[in-house]
Design a protein around this motif. Structure first.
Motif, PDB file in Angstrom:
ATOM      1  N   GLY A   1       0.854  -1.197   0.000  1.00  0.00           N
ATOM      2  CA  GLY A   1       0.000   0.000   0.000  1.00  0.00           C
ATOM      3  C   GLY A   1       0.885   1.241   0.000  1.00  0.00           C
ATOM      4  N   THR A   2       0.722   2.069  -1.028  1.00  0.00           N
ATOM      5  CA  THR A   2       1.546   3.295  -1.078  1.00  0.00           C
ATOM      6  C   THR A   2       0.661   4.533  -0.991  1.00  0.00           C
ATOM      7  OG1 THR A   2       1.479   3.286  -3.477  1.00  0.00           O
ATOM      8  CG2 THR A   2       3.404   2.263  -2.448  1.00  0.00           C
ATOM      9  N   GLY A   3      -0.264   4.532  -0.028  1.00  0.00           N
ATOM     10  CA  GLY A   3      -1.063   5.729   0.241  1.00  0.00           C
ATOM     11  C   GLY A   3      -0.272   6.632   1.181  1.00  0.00           C
TER      12      GLY A   3
ATOM     13  N   GLY B   1      12.060 -12.827   1.192  1.00  0.00           N
ATOM     14  CA  GLY B   1      13.326 -12.318   1.721  1.00  0.00           C
ATOM     15  C   GLY B   1      13.173 -11.117   2.642  1.00  0.00           C
ATOM     16  N   ALA B   2      11.968 -10.554   2.745  1.00  0.00           N
ATOM     17  CA  ALA B   2      11.816  -9.362   3.605  1.00  0.00           C
ATOM     18  C   ALA B   2      11.848  -9.755   5.087  1.00  0.00           C
ATOM     19  CB  ALA B   2      10.508  -8.650   3.285  1.00  0.00           C
ATOM     20  N   ASP B   3      12.568  -8.976   5.873  1.00  0.00           N
ATOM     21  CA  ASP B   3      12.551  -9.198   7.332  1.00  0.00           C
ATOM     22  C   ASP B   3      11.239  -8.686   7.905  1.00  0.00           C
ATOM     23  OD1 ASP B   3      15.417 -10.004   7.693  1.00  0.00           O
ATOM     24  OD2 ASP B   3      15.711  -8.027   6.779  1.00  0.00           O
ATOM     25  N   VAL B   4      10.749  -7.610   7.299  1.00  0.00           N
ATOM     26  CA  VAL B   4       9.515  -6.986   7.798  1.00  0.00           C
ATOM     27  C   VAL B   4       8.619  -6.670   6.606  1.00  0.00           C
ATOM     28  CG1 VAL B   4       8.555  -5.051   9.098  1.00  0.00           C
ATOM     29  CG2 VAL B   4      10.846  -5.862   9.644  1.00  0.00           C
ATOM     30  N   VAL B   5       7.344  -7.039   6.718  1.00  0.00           N
ATOM     31  CA  VAL B   5       6.361  -6.631   5.705  1.00  0.00           C
ATOM     32  C   VAL B   5       5.330  -5.743   6.405  1.00  0.00           C
ATOM     33  CG1 VAL B   5       4.555  -7.369   4.097  1.00  0.00           C
ATOM     34  CG2 VAL B   5       6.616  -8.768   4.368  1.00  0.00           C
ATOM     35  N   PHE B   6       5.259  -4.484   5.992  1.00  0.00           N
ATOM     36  CA  PHE B   6       4.236  -3.582   6.543  1.00  0.00           C
ATOM     37  C   PHE B   6       2.994  -3.668   5.678  1.00  0.00           C
ATOM     38  CE2 PHE B   6       7.969  -1.435   8.320  1.00  0.00           C
ATOM     39  CZ  PHE B   6       7.521  -1.163   9.604  1.00  0.00           C
ATOM     40  N   VAL B   7       1.832  -3.719   6.300  1.00  0.00           N
ATOM     41  CA  VAL B   7       0.590  -3.632   5.537  1.00  0.00           C
ATOM     42  C   VAL B   7      -0.070  -2.297   5.901  1.00  0.00           C
ATOM     43  CG1 VAL B   7      -1.626  -4.700   5.007  1.00  0.00           C
ATOM     44  CG2 VAL B   7       0.345  -6.138   5.538  1.00  0.00           C
ATOM     45  N   ALA B   8      -0.243  -1.466   4.877  1.00  0.00           N
ATOM     46  CA  ALA B   8      -0.793  -0.108   5.107  1.00  0.00           C
ATOM     47  C   ALA B   8      -1.858   0.186   4.073  1.00  0.00           C
ATOM     48  CB  ALA B   8       0.334   0.926   5.046  1.00  0.00           C
ATOM     49  N   VAL B   9      -2.834  -0.706   3.975  1.00  0.00           N
ATOM     50  CA  VAL B   9      -3.924  -0.503   3.010  1.00  0.00           C
ATOM     51  C   VAL B   9      -5.080   0.234   3.696  1.00  0.00           C
ATOM     52  CG1 VAL B   9      -3.304  -2.517   1.634  1.00  0.00           C
ATOM     53  CG2 VAL B   9      -4.930  -2.772   3.513  1.00  0.00           C
ATOM     54  N   GLN B  10      -6.000   0.743   2.909  1.00  0.00           N
ATOM     55  CA  GLN B  10      -7.100   1.527   3.471  1.00  0.00           C
ATOM     56  C   GLN B  10      -8.080   0.641   4.245  1.00  0.00           C
ATOM     57  OE1 GLN B  10      -6.553   0.762   0.269  1.00  0.00           O
ATOM     58  NE2 GLN B  10      -8.233   1.354  -1.072  1.00  0.00           N
ATOM     59  N   THR B  11      -8.705   1.219   5.264  1.00  0.00           N
ATOM     60  CA  THR B  11      -9.725   0.511   6.056  1.00  0.00           C
ATOM     61  C   THR B  11     -10.941   1.435   6.205  1.00  0.00           C
ATOM     62  OG1 THR B  11      -8.572   1.310   8.043  1.00  0.00           O
ATOM     63  CG2 THR B  11      -8.143  -0.961   7.375  1.00  0.00           C
TER      64      THR B  11
END
Ligand SMILES: NC(=O)C1=CN([C@@H]2O[C@H](COP(=O)(O)OP(=O)(O)OC[C@H]3O[C@@H](n4cnc5c(N)ncnc54)[C@H](O)[C@@H]3O)[C@@H](O)[C@H]2O)C=CC1
Ligand SMILES: O=C(O)[C@H]1O[C@H](OP(=O)(O)OP(=O)(O)OC[C@H]2O[C@@H](n3ccc(=O)[nH]c3=O)[C@H](O)[C@@H]2O)[C@H](O)[C@@H](O)[C@@H]1O
Length: 454
Positions: free
Chosen positions: A7-9, A74-84
């Motif tokens: 999510g790139t908001g 391979g990502a150490d961290v996955v951020f989820v930043a989608v709209q709610t």
């Protein structure tokens, strides 16, 4: 560290670009091909001061894609930043979050990944996301061996228009996790911010009072509740000053002085005590509604939060009542609204007070003229029904006008040479919807100055 941001908001983009700026290797995933194309070209899809500069500074560590397979493995961290966004019943619509979690699970390919929820979600969603991840991962025929993951909550507190400073110099970082390894990974990720050891971007010096940033480490549910409780508190603080403002108007008190006198008490604090047409934006309305909806699932009333919402809605109608009191008849009157974005320094129009005020005026037969120095283009796309009332320039707003309303306190309006426009108006009435103009100066220039409270 290797980071993926889904999510790139406003939130995802700020997180991704800031972490890349701090030296992490970041891949941002968004399903919106247009956004990804723009970002690849170094252009920012939203109006956010400094973002294009930071994009340029962070470019070597940053990539954008529509493919989860290019970001998650391979990502150490996955951020989820989608709209709610709000669903019909006021509870948050978690469809985007579910879909993002399923996609993450399909691409996981690393020994240990922390999947961090940055979206604002109802209490309990962390465990819900965990279950979706596990179920979707288990359904994979190609699931690799040795993959481990855990869910954490890391609520976001940035303000639009101030997103980069709020991210690099935050008041606190909240991490909710029931897994000690996740906490250790996120602590490492945020260390440059926590200890303030990074060199700030060239355009954004470190505030003189910046100190080490407190890390609040909690269980998942507490982190999720901190986010709602904080937003609701800020919303009700504004509603409270606006409610007092209405009483101030009746008893002949000056609400700006009242707010100053209250705010100097350090237990109260002066921030978020600015009276006006009230709060808008994508979050205060949605999050207060969600808090009430969550409580009702437990048969709990939230009368304070409900009242804050009602007072806020009333402020918009009060702006129209003030105009009606001054002009007596609104039908046929030309009324200009200055500012359409829900606050300055953003082009975000979600739940902007200007939308309700314009619609209420139109319903009473007024002729409205709308202006915004930045959000007009977006307004044209997102509000096709109101778009015909847009005015390209300020002459078009003031010309033959019966009243102008300052709805959003853009610097352009505060610094305007108001003396140039007074002669254009049929009736030089200014309604200051933000208590941001100098009343005496406006009167000296020949305006009749009225504020929303008083
Ligand atoms: N806007 C703000 O100032 C703040 C927002 N929040 C919260 O953060 C969350 C995100 O908010 P915004 O950034 O404003 O949202 P936004 O609507 O600006 O951006 C969300 C992005 O996610 C993308 N997306 C949706 N589903 C996807 C999927 N399955 N895979 C990949 N990308 C997907 C969309 O295309 C969009 O670009 C919300 O829960 C909001 O409440 C929290 C603090 C501040
Ligand atoms: O969860 C979110 O999305 C974010 O919501 C708000 O940030 P934002 O909506 O970007 O903007 P604010 O600066 O909080 O302003 C919100 C609204 O309140 C109004 N406001 C603000 C302050 C004030 O004193 N008076 C007032 O009327 C603004 O004009 C605006 O319409 C919070 O401030 C952030 O901490 C939070 O992360």
């Amino acid at each position: 560290m290797k980071v993926c941001v889904v999510g790139t908001g406003y939130v995802g983009l700020t997180t991704g670009v800031s972490l890349a700026f701090l030296g992490h290797e970041v891949t941002c995933v968004d399903l919106d091909q247009n956004k990804v194309d723009m970002l690849r070209a170094g252009k920012c899809p939203i109006y956010e001061p400094g973002m294009e500069d930071l994009l340029a500074e962070a470019a070597p560590n940053l990539s954008f894609t529509t493919s989860y397979d290019e970001g998650v493995p391979g990502a150490d961290v996955v951020f989820v930043a989608v709209q709610t966004p709000s669903a019909e019943d006021g509870s948050p619509d978690l469809r985007f979050l579910r879909s993002a979690a399923e996609s993450v699970a399909r691409s996981l390919h690393h020994d240990f990944t922390v999947v961090v929820n940055k979206s604002t979600v109802p209490i309990g969603s962390g465990n819900w996301v965990d279950a979706i991840l596990r179920e979707s991962f288990a359904q994979r025929d190609d699931r690799p061996a040795g993959v481990e993951f855990a869910v954490a909550s890391n609520p976001e507190f940035l303000r639009e228009g101030n997103a980069i400073a709020d991210t690099l110099f935050p008041d606190r970082i909240v991490i909710g996790s029931d897994n000690p390894r996740s906490l250790e990974v996120l602590n490492r990720l945020y260390r440059p911010i926590i200890n303030q050891t990074f060199t700030p971007p060239t355009f954004l010096p470190r505030p003189e009072d910046a100190t080490a940033v407190p890390l609040v480490s909690t269980d998942l549910a507490s982190a999720e509740l901190i986010k709602y409780a904080a937003n609701a508190f800020l919303a009700l603080k504004i509603s409270y000053v606006n409610e007092i403002g209405q009483l101030a108007a009746k008893v002949g008190a000056d609400i700006t002085e009242v707010a100053r006198g209250m705010g100097l008490d350090q237990r109260i604090g002066s921030r978020f005590l600015q009276p006006g047409v009230g709060w808008g934006g994508s979050c205060f309305g949605k999050d207060t509604k969600a808090l009430v909806a969550t409580a009702s699932e437990y048969n709990l009333e939230m009368p304070i939060v409900k009242a804050a919402r009602e007072v806020n809605q009333r402020q918009r109608a009060i702006a129209v009542e003030r105009l009606q009191n001054e002009l007596r008849i609104l039908k046929g009157r030309k009324i200009g609204l200055l500012g359409l974005a829900f606050k300055p320094n953003t082009d975000d129009l979600r739940d902007s007070p200007a939308l309700d005020i314009a619609n209420l005026l139109l319903a009473r037969g007024a002729r409205v003229r709308l202006h915004d120095p930045v959000a007009a283009e977006r307004f044209r796309r997102e509000q096709p029904e109101l778009a015909p009332y847009l005015s390209e320039d300020l002459d078009g707003v003031f010309d033959d006008c019966d009243a102008v309303v300052l709805v959003t306190e853009w610097a352009q309006y505060l610094e305007l040479d108001w003396s140039k426009f007074v002669g254009l108006m049929r009736n030089p009435l200014v309604l200051d919807g933000r208590h941001a103009l100098d009343a005496e100066r406006m009167a000296r220039l020949g305006y009749k100055y009225v504020a929303i409270a008083g």
